[in-house]
Design a protein around this motif. Sequence first.
Motif, PDB file in Angstrom:
ATOM      1  N   ARG A 162       0.840  -1.188   0.000  1.00  0.00           N
ATOM      2  CA  ARG A 162       0.000   0.000   0.000  1.00  0.00           C
ATOM      3  C   ARG A 162       0.878   1.242   0.000  1.00  0.00           C
ATOM      4  O   ARG A 162       2.061   1.171   0.323  1.00  0.00           O
ATOM      5  CB  ARG A 162      -0.910   0.004   1.248  1.00  0.00           C
ATOM      6  N   PRO A 163       0.309   2.386  -0.330  1.00  0.00           N
ATOM      7  CA  PRO A 163       1.110   3.610  -0.256  1.00  0.00           C
ATOM      8  C   PRO A 163       1.679   3.820   1.132  1.00  0.00           C
ATOM      9  O   PRO A 163       1.065   3.459   2.141  1.00  0.00           O
ATOM     10  CB  PRO A 163       0.082   4.699  -0.592  1.00  0.00           C
ATOM     11  N   GLY A 164       2.864   4.412   1.177  1.00  0.00           N
ATOM     12  CA  GLY A 164       3.501   4.689   2.459  1.00  0.00           C
ATOM     13  C   GLY A 164       4.786   3.948   2.656  1.00  0.00           C
ATOM     14  O   GLY A 164       5.394   4.013   3.718  1.00  0.00           O
TER      15      GLY A 164
ATOM     16  N   VAL B 253      -7.617   4.291  -0.346  1.00  0.00           N
ATOM     17  CA  VAL B 253      -6.618   3.962  -1.363  1.00  0.00           C
ATOM     18  C   VAL B 253      -7.316   3.737  -2.702  1.00  0.00           C
ATOM     19  O   VAL B 253      -8.208   2.894  -2.821  1.00  0.00           O
ATOM     20  CB  VAL B 253      -5.810   2.709  -0.969  1.00  0.00           C
ATOM     21  N   ARG B 254      -6.887   4.509  -3.690  1.00  0.00           N
ATOM     22  CA  ARG B 254      -7.491   4.414  -5.015  1.00  0.00           C
ATOM     23  C   ARG B 254      -6.395   4.249  -6.058  1.00  0.00           C
ATOM     24  O   ARG B 254      -5.298   4.767  -5.904  1.00  0.00           O
ATOM     25  CB  ARG B 254      -8.311   5.676  -5.326  1.00  0.00           C
TER      26      ARG B 254
ATOM     27  N   VAL C 294      -3.002   5.528  -4.546  1.00  0.00           N
ATOM     28  CA  VAL C 294      -2.948   6.776  -3.793  1.00  0.00           C
ATOM     29  C   VAL C 294      -3.894   6.687  -2.602  1.00  0.00           C
ATOM     30  O   VAL C 294      -5.068   6.299  -2.754  1.00  0.00           O
ATOM     31  CB  VAL C 294      -3.368   7.976  -4.671  1.00  0.00           C
ATOM     32  N   ASP C 295      -3.383   7.009  -1.432  1.00  0.00           N
ATOM     33  CA  ASP C 295      -4.248   7.224  -0.278  1.00  0.00           C
ATOM     34  C   ASP C 295      -4.677   8.682  -0.332  1.00  0.00           C
ATOM     35  O   ASP C 295      -3.907   9.583  -0.017  1.00  0.00           O
ATOM     36  CB  ASP C 295      -3.511   6.923   1.027  1.00  0.00           C
TER      37      ASP C 295
ATOM     38  N   ILE D 233      -2.310  16.555  -2.561  1.00  0.00           N
ATOM     39  CA  ILE D 233      -3.265  15.481  -2.851  1.00  0.00           C
ATOM     40  C   ILE D 233      -4.412  15.501  -1.854  1.00  0.00           C
ATOM     41  O   ILE D 233      -5.589  15.424  -2.217  1.00  0.00           O
ATOM     42  CB  ILE D 233      -2.553  14.114  -2.810  1.00  0.00           C
ATOM     43  N   ALA D 234      -4.054  15.611  -0.573  1.00  0.00           N
ATOM     44  CA  ALA D 234      -5.065  15.549   0.474  1.00  0.00           C
ATOM     45  C   ALA D 234      -5.777  16.887   0.665  1.00  0.00           C
ATOM     46  O   ALA D 234      -6.710  16.976   1.470  1.00  0.00           O
ATOM     47  CB  ALA D 234      -4.420  15.109   1.793  1.00  0.00           C
ATOM     48  N   GLN D 235      -5.315  17.929  -0.079  1.00  0.00           N
ATOM     49  CA  GLN D 235      -5.929  19.254  -0.010  1.00  0.00           C
ATOM     50  C   GLN D 235      -5.955  19.776   1.428  1.00  0.00           C
ATOM     51  O   GLN D 235      -6.972  20.276   1.917  1.00  0.00           O
ATOM     52  CB  GLN D 235      -7.348  19.220  -0.586  1.00  0.00           C
TER      53      GLN D 235
END
Length: 753
Positions: free
Chosen positions: A425-427, A438-439, A624-625, A750-752
């Motif tokens: 997974r991301p990270g 996660v997409r 991407v998370d 990304i997470a704004q």
Amino acid sequence: MTAAPEVLRDTVGSSPRRPDGVPKVRGEFAYSSDLHAEGMLWAATVRSPHPHARIRTISTSVAGALDGVRGVLTARDVPGRNRFGLETRDQPVLADDVVRFLGEPVAVVAADHPDVARRAAAAVAVDYEVLDPLLDPEAALSGAGPRLHENGNVVAHRPIRKGEPDPVAEVVVRGRYEVGMQDQAFLGPESCLALPVEDGGVELYCSTQWLHIDQDQLAGVLGLPTEKVRLVLSGVGGAFGGKEDLSVQAHACLLALHTGRPVKMVYDREESFVGHVHRHPAWMEYEHGATRDGRLVYVRARILLDGGAYASTSRAVAGNAGCFAVGPYEVPNVHVDSYAVYTNNPPCGAMRGFGAVQTCFGYESQMDKLATALGMHPVDLRQRNAVHTGSAMATGQRIDGPAPVAELLSRVRDAPVPAEDDDRRPGGTGGTTRGEGVRRGIGYGVSVKNVCKSLGYDDYGTARVRLSVSGGVPVAQVHTAAAEVGQGLVTVQGQIVRTELGIDSVVVLPADTDVGDAGTSSASRQTWISGGAVRAACVAVRQRVLEMAAAATGEPAESLRLEPGGTVVTGNGEIPVAAVLGDTAVDETREFRHRQTFPLDPETGQGDGHVAFAFAAHRAIVDVDVDLGLVRVVEIACAQDVGKAINPDAVAGQMHGGIAQGLGLALMEEVQVADGRIRNPSLTDYLIPTALDMPAIRLDVLEIPRDDSPYGLTGVGEPSLLSCPPAIVAAVRDACGVDLVRIPVRPEAIAQL
């Protein structure tokens, strides 16, 4: 049935073992930082703590009095011209009046031990009048702020004008994009060993990309004739453009001549961050107009590059950025302005991709935005507008070689897609996220880059090939000044000799300035240019051997041929090359040039400026998370036309390396500068991809031979980098739905947050 002719191993098209491969992986290879000489002194540099200041006084008395110190030099001790530079000699060897960036060399010290040299450097007292720095490139362009150089703060303006000045389109998209400053992050430090010689000259063993340009600049600095400045290439340990400019070379030579002893100089990593150029940060404004069915009507662009304190290669980088600002697309109307400016930020210059990397992010982001506006698949839009053989580029130049852009895009689009059933997974390795946010996303990019030097530059290489007999076996020696910087050029030279002369035993001599210029190891040019010179020298040697065999047999030379295995085939049988040569050595030197290019029109940017174009396409798949802003690149597919894979394993290695640097620029690599100071001058704080960050890589190598290059090859080194970052960012956009306009992409974007 006639037996098939013997094919000699390790020839063109094969992948022989690199002669430097085993010692490098074992840690036994000698880099320039490993060199030693009897009685050697160590050098250290005194650097400015201010981005902009006037030097009032420099006191060296305390430093010079320290036990073990053998010399302290300032600008007044430079015997020749106190200036150097690749395009414009505007940079002082040692600052003589004003310092223009934080870290600029002010004095140098030589001592018996490196610790003593560092203490002495710290003891040099410099009184500065601190001046207001110019840190904003927009201010530099507008004329606001202090004037840093006598010709003003604009290093270059490169316009491109094609077609109508005010075209109208049915669909228009606009965007502003930014690319951060990237470091070359070579692993071999900047280092050299300078030895004074009896005739008053100097011999320099150094890590560089271009021996002869260093020699020319050093001769001017040292006040010596060129023939008294000899350079020998030492182990480089990576370059990527960061070792084209002088750094340690002049300082070590000055100290060696001053003290009469060998002097070694090695930068630590922090010093290297401030001591060499970086990739230009860029600010780009784009406007694309198209018809409703997706045909490009026009592209407008304004590109601003921060060149930092000195010119280095900023003019050429700005030119390349402008030439390739619209990408590998047919665009009838183009209006581009590309600028490079002086500031008091760290100097910027060459890095892999040379201006085309920055604009590729801009135009590919625009193509994705346009595809969305038109409701088209991003690959369909790109293919609809892709250039092909015969197309006109933005500069008006017609593409006369292969241009398989549409095919490259098809290949990456149609490549198998990896399943979503793995546990990663991301990270990173810490498994940072297991959340529901996660997409997966997918993105595409395609790019174009010139190969070899352009715009009327006299681009050539020189090679000397000597064929003799040793122990009854024919042996060829190859001598060029071409810099092996890790790309495998030494291996390629041996392959060419085995192919052309049909013998197995080949020795590639160390590169130095005792042979003619080979140009720079950049612009994806060395295999084409120096390889072409080696091939030409081999052809001349082969002809001489056949003439000797003709004289011995009485048969005409044109009826003889040299076969693999080292034999001359005559009408009456075969004669070993060793028997033909006897005690005679055949020695030939040849130069090789590509076809002529021409400067672009200074007002319109139109002209036949480039030798050839290279193309590559990428598809990126990412996870991407979207809540934490973390990204994992799952896979990169890359399709690239290489013309002819001289060494398939080396081609794959170059493509892997380009993808790694592209991933770094997309997601993590940035030299962070605040108030003219680099905030992260170490490989702890400046992040580069490791093996754990790398995705699965799927390579698709096309071999479409050219008719104007040795063996039909096209340059390989740069294209695999260019469209990797925009493909990754496109994939992240696809996953998170955020309009990302800056690289490297930060989690908060990304997470704004």
